[in-house]
Design a protein around this motif. Structure first.
Motif, PDB file in Angstrom:
ATOM      1  N   TYR A   1       7.646  10.580   6.006  1.00  0.00           N
ATOM      2  CA  TYR A   1       7.073   8.947   6.831  1.00  0.00           C
ATOM      3  C   TYR A   1       6.552   8.987   5.108  1.00  0.00           C
ATOM      4  CZ  TYR A   1       7.069   9.616  11.989  1.00  0.00           C
ATOM      5  OH  TYR A   1       7.961  10.502  13.096  1.00  0.00           O
ATOM      6  N   TRP A   2       6.767   9.089   4.215  1.00  0.00           N
ATOM      7  CA  TRP A   2       5.530   9.333   2.672  1.00  0.00           C
ATOM      8  C   TRP A   2       5.956   8.543   2.060  1.00  0.00           C
ATOM      9  CZ3 TRP A   2       3.798  13.789  -1.031  1.00  0.00           C
ATOM     10  CH2 TRP A   2       2.840  12.861  -1.327  1.00  0.00           C
TER      11      TRP A   2
ATOM     12  N   GLU B   1       0.649  -1.670   0.488  1.00  0.00           N
ATOM     13  CA  GLU B   1       0.200  -0.074  -0.070  1.00  0.00           C
ATOM     14  C   GLU B   1       1.450   1.236  -0.087  1.00  0.00           C
ATOM     15  OE1 GLU B   1      -2.470  -0.333   3.175  1.00  0.00           O
ATOM     16  OE2 GLU B   1      -3.597  -0.886   2.949  1.00  0.00           O
ATOM     17  N   GLY B   2       2.129   0.950   0.560  1.00  0.00           N
ATOM     18  CA  GLY B   2       2.907   2.498   1.261  1.00  0.00           C
ATOM     19  C   GLY B   2       2.109   2.737   1.696  1.00  0.00           C
ATOM     20  N   ASN B   3       2.860   4.216   2.072  1.00  0.00           N
ATOM     21  CA  ASN B   3       2.089   5.120   2.787  1.00  0.00           C
ATOM     22  C   ASN B   3       1.534   6.708   2.871  1.00  0.00           C
ATOM     23  OD1 ASN B   3       1.011   5.482   5.947  1.00  0.00           O
ATOM     24  ND2 ASN B   3       3.664   6.132   6.318  1.00  0.00           N
ATOM     25  N   MET B   4       1.354   7.238   2.869  1.00  0.00           N
ATOM     26  CA  MET B   4       0.544   8.010   3.072  1.00  0.00           C
ATOM     27  C   MET B   4       0.241   8.902   4.166  1.00  0.00           C
ATOM     28  SD  MET B   4       0.075  11.285   0.487  1.00  0.00           S
ATOM     29  CE  MET B   4       0.556  12.147   2.197  1.00  0.00           C
ATOM     30  N   PRO B   5       0.870   9.416   4.980  1.00  0.00           N
ATOM     31  CA  PRO B   5       0.752   9.799   6.004  1.00  0.00           C
ATOM     32  C   PRO B   5      -0.135  10.740   6.438  1.00  0.00           C
ATOM     33  CG  PRO B   5       3.040  11.211   5.588  1.00  0.00           C
ATOM     34  CD  PRO B   5       2.413   9.786   4.627  1.00  0.00           C
ATOM     35  N   SER B   6      -0.924  10.602   7.562  1.00  0.00           N
ATOM     36  CA  SER B   6      -1.835  11.663   8.469  1.00  0.00           C
ATOM     37  C   SER B   6      -1.992  11.756   9.536  1.00  0.00           C
ATOM     38  CB  SER B   6      -2.946  11.330   7.683  1.00  0.00           C
ATOM     39  OG  SER B   6      -3.188  10.355   8.435  1.00  0.00           O
ATOM     40  N   LYS B   7      -2.310  12.463  10.476  1.00  0.00           N
ATOM     41  CA  LYS B   7      -2.067  12.817  11.543  1.00  0.00           C
ATOM     42  C   LYS B   7      -2.447  11.431  12.604  1.00  0.00           C
ATOM     43  CE  LYS B   7      -2.616  17.820  11.923  1.00  0.00           C
ATOM     44  NZ  LYS B   7      -3.690  19.226  12.388  1.00  0.00           N
ATOM     45  N   ASP B   8      -3.447  10.984  12.237  1.00  0.00           N
ATOM     46  CA  ASP B   8      -4.178   9.815  13.564  1.00  0.00           C
ATOM     47  C   ASP B   8      -3.059   8.488  12.475  1.00  0.00           C
ATOM     48  OD1 ASP B   8      -6.550  11.699  13.260  1.00  0.00           O
ATOM     49  OD2 ASP B   8      -7.622  10.568  11.612  1.00  0.00           O
ATOM     50  N   TRP B   9      -2.441   8.131  12.084  1.00  0.00           N
ATOM     51  CA  TRP B   9      -2.043   7.649  11.095  1.00  0.00           C
ATOM     52  C   TRP B   9      -0.645   8.015  11.716  1.00  0.00           C
ATOM     53  CZ3 TRP B   9       3.420   7.788  10.040  1.00  0.00           C
ATOM     54  CH2 TRP B   9       4.112   7.617   9.942  1.00  0.00           C
TER      55      TRP B   9
ATOM     56  N   LYS C   1       0.276   4.240  14.790  1.00  0.00           N
ATOM     57  CA  LYS C   1       1.565   4.085  14.420  1.00  0.00           C
ATOM     58  C   LYS C   1       2.896   4.222  15.779  1.00  0.00           C
ATOM     59  CE  LYS C   1       4.959   2.347  11.668  1.00  0.00           C
ATOM     60  NZ  LYS C   1       4.700   0.303  11.118  1.00  0.00           N
ATOM     61  N   TYR C   2       2.791   5.734  16.418  1.00  0.00           N
ATOM     62  CA  TYR C   2       4.182   5.441  17.239  1.00  0.00           C
ATOM     63  C   TYR C   2       3.503   6.287  18.768  1.00  0.00           C
ATOM     64  CZ  TYR C   2       6.605   5.837  12.962  1.00  0.00           C
ATOM     65  OH  TYR C   2       7.537   4.959  11.760  1.00  0.00           O
TER      66      TYR C   2
END
Length: 617
Positions: A459-460, A428-436, A440-441
């Motif tokens: 993070y992209w 999927e790859g990763n399109m980061p966001s605040k919720d992600w 995640k961390y």
């Protein structure tokens, strides 16, 4: 003394009545027993006739499944990519073999058996049903078949089996797209039984394991036939009673262009990386290259444990499909899309200019975000921000737009989700966001995270396929298609094209914004790699950091471990006026994108565009 005889009087009526009762009881018992006998005969001869006939025939008739021929695979120009070839296998039924160990020793003097073949045979034998055949040696030569045939009487339980096996004539050229077939293992069988498909594999030992072979298994496999044989009490065939021919699998035509694929592999020359080429007019994949690769033919007959271990432990990871599973920071290749976002949100317009001194700072923060050009680009507008790849311009834009809008805008371009290509091996790859980041961390999102995202870092992450697909959307000005490998189904002399799946388009507030970013990409190509091209093209390069350089340190590739050097990327399409091909090239640890990935893109576009132009003349 006088004796008197006792005179007994008989009651004849009572005796007659007793006799009648006994006779009646006996008669009733006889009738009941006869009725039971006739009822049982009726059940055996009439009611259960078919059942017992079948049981009788089962002792006399044996049904032997016949494997179907697997469908062939062609490229878009009709060149054969996967075929079926005759093969011979030396097999043994363990329970029929006398003194198996001694037989193998004697057999080794006639036919060469490697240590791996010995080891794999006995390893499988532990879990194998002894009344079923087990392969001892695959791919016998005709000479070996002849030698064994002469001596077969010495080896009871051993025999040569002939059939068709999958063969990939181009070896490692197309592995990650085509995949391969391999032996059915317990996991495969469980899946087939769960889907009520196991009966279709009674005569088949192979199943698609990767790529197109796995995704289109139901089309390629076909349906088995069967033979009805009359056998004697020892199970030997006497004659064939009936035959039902198997239904061969469907031949399929892929969107791949074999010549373009070969050229891409040649240009990568074994370097770690990937090339993806898409026809933007329908989403068809023209080339799907992951380097390094491996020969799938080794898996068809059963790869040895040693050979598989070497592939698995290879640091270059040839088993990974970098085109669809490799995850890389997109770097500057996404700047055209970032510019679109800025234009849509009115953060910039066509005439907006900013001053670039070589760095950018968050207001009130001392930390400097450096531009790749340390002395800066001076005054920069949206065109030059893409042409010269000005980081400072996009730092400022990302800060003003914010991560929420970036993440939401990039989602329809396919970032952070699978594209839906018709192979299962896709990340999927990763399109980061605040919720992600929180999930995640368990950390909050910082403004500095957004600044890195503005130039495709942080993070992209994206796959080369996602990058090519997103670029195709830009070239198409919002029109979207599902990337796919299947072009048509082939039945004898008829080729039936599969329908093209068009997705809902991306509609901008102002359609002119598409023209701005595409024009900037055209000028980028004209300024550098395509100045002397015989066709018009558009492009954007990228250089992605693999690790973070300290604030005041300089990037020195010569002092770094090779695998810590920057990745080189480029996206390009041509012709500019009516795009027929979109490329994404990623070279791992190759350095600057324009200097290293650029020549690959230029050579591939020359190969495709000029070849097609020559053919149309």
């Amino acid at each position: 003394m006088s004796l008197r005889k006792r005179i007994t009087m008989h009651d004849h009526a009572a005796e007659a009545s007793l006799f009648k009762r006994r006779a009646l009881f006996t008669f009733v018992c006889v009738i009941a027993l006869l009725s039971l006998l006739f009822a049982n005969l009726y059940h055996l001869q009439i009611s259960s006739y078919k059942d017992y006939t079948t049981r009788s025939n089962d002792n006399r008739i044996r049904v032997v499944p016949v494997a179907p021929s697997r469908g062939l695979i062609y490229d878009r120009h009709g060149q054969l990519l996967a075929e079926n070839r005759p093969f011979y296998t030396l097999e043994v039924i363990p329970e029929k073999a006398t003194n198996l160990d001694q037989s193998l020793i004697e057999l080794s003097s006639l036919i060469a058996l490697s240590e791996d073949e010995h080891e794999d045979f006995f390893k499988t034998l532990k879990y194998h049903r002894r009344f079923k055949p087990l392969a001892l040696k695959n791919r016998l030569t005709e000479e070996e078949v002849a030698i064994f045939s002469v001596n077969q009487h010495k080896f009871p339980g051993f025999y040569v089996d002939a059939g068709l096996k999958r063969y990939y004539p181009y070896a490692d050229l197309l592995t990650h797209a085509l995949g391969y077939v391999g032996k059915i293992n317990p996991r495969d069988r469980e899946m087939l039984e769960r889907n009520d498909q196991w009966q279709h594999y009674a005569a088949t030992r192979d199943i698609g394991k990767q790529g197109v072979e796995k995704f289109y298994e139901s089309l390629l496999h076909g349906k088995p036939g069967h033979l009805e044989e009359e056998v004697n009490n020892r199970g030997r065939a006497i004659r064939t009673l009936a035959t039902t021919a198997p239904e061969p699998g469907k031949d399929i035509v892929l969107t791949l262009d074999l010549d373009l694929q070969r050229k891409a592999v040649e240009l990568l020359a074994g370097r770690r990386g990937s090339v993806v080429a898409i026809d933007p007019r329908d989403g068809g994949i023209l080339a799907l290259v992951s380097s390094p690769s491996y020969d799938p033919n080794a898996f068809v007959h059963g790869i040895s444990s040693k050979a598989y271990s070497q592939l698995l432990n290879d640091k270059s990871r040839p088993l990974i499909n970098r085109a669809t599973q490799g995850q890389y920071a997109p770097a500057s290749t996404i700047k055209p899309m970032m510019a679109l976002l800025g234009l849509e949100e009115n953060v910039i317009n066509e005439k907006t200019r900013i001053w670039d001194p070589g760095f950018w700072q968050i207001p009130g923060v001392e930390h400097k975000y450096r531009d790749w050009k340390r002395w800066g680009h001076g005054w920069v507008d949206v065109y030059h921000s893409i042409i010269d790849s000005c980081d400072t311009f996009f730092y400022d834009m990302a800060y003003k737009v914010g991560i929420d809008k970036i993440s939401n805008f990039m989602e329809p371009f396919g970032f952070g989700t699978t594209t839906g290509i018709d192979i299962y091996e896709e990340a999927e790859g990763n399109m980061p966001s605040k919720d992600w980041k929180r999930l995640k961390y368990n950390q909050p999102w910082y403004i500095g995270d957004t600044i890195s995202i503005g130039i495709g870092q942080g993070y992209w992450t994206t796959t080369p396929l996602q990058l090519a697909n997103a670029t195709a959307i830009v070239a198409n000005k919002g029109t979207r298609y599902n990337p796919h490998l299947l072009k048509a189904l082939k039945d004898e002399n008829i080729t039936l094209d599969t329908p093209i799946e068009e997705l809902p388009p991306i509609v901008l507030k102002n359609s002119k914004h598409w023209d701005i970013v595409n024009e900037a990409m055209r000028q980028t190509a004209n300024k550098s790699r395509f100045t002397d091209a015989k066709y018009s093209a558009a492009m954007k390069t990228g250089t992605a950091q693999v690790f973070t350089v300290a604030q005041d340190a300089e990037y020195d590739k010569d002092s770094l471990d090779e695998r810590l050097r920057d990745n080189a990327l480029i996206v390009a399409y041509a012709p500019y006026e009516n795009p027929r091909i979109v490329l994404a090239v990623v070279l791992e640890n190759a350095g600057f994108g324009g200097a290293n990935a650029g020549p690959v893109a230029r050579a591939l576009l020359d190969e495709y565009i000029l070849r097609d132009d020559w053919k149309s003349q």
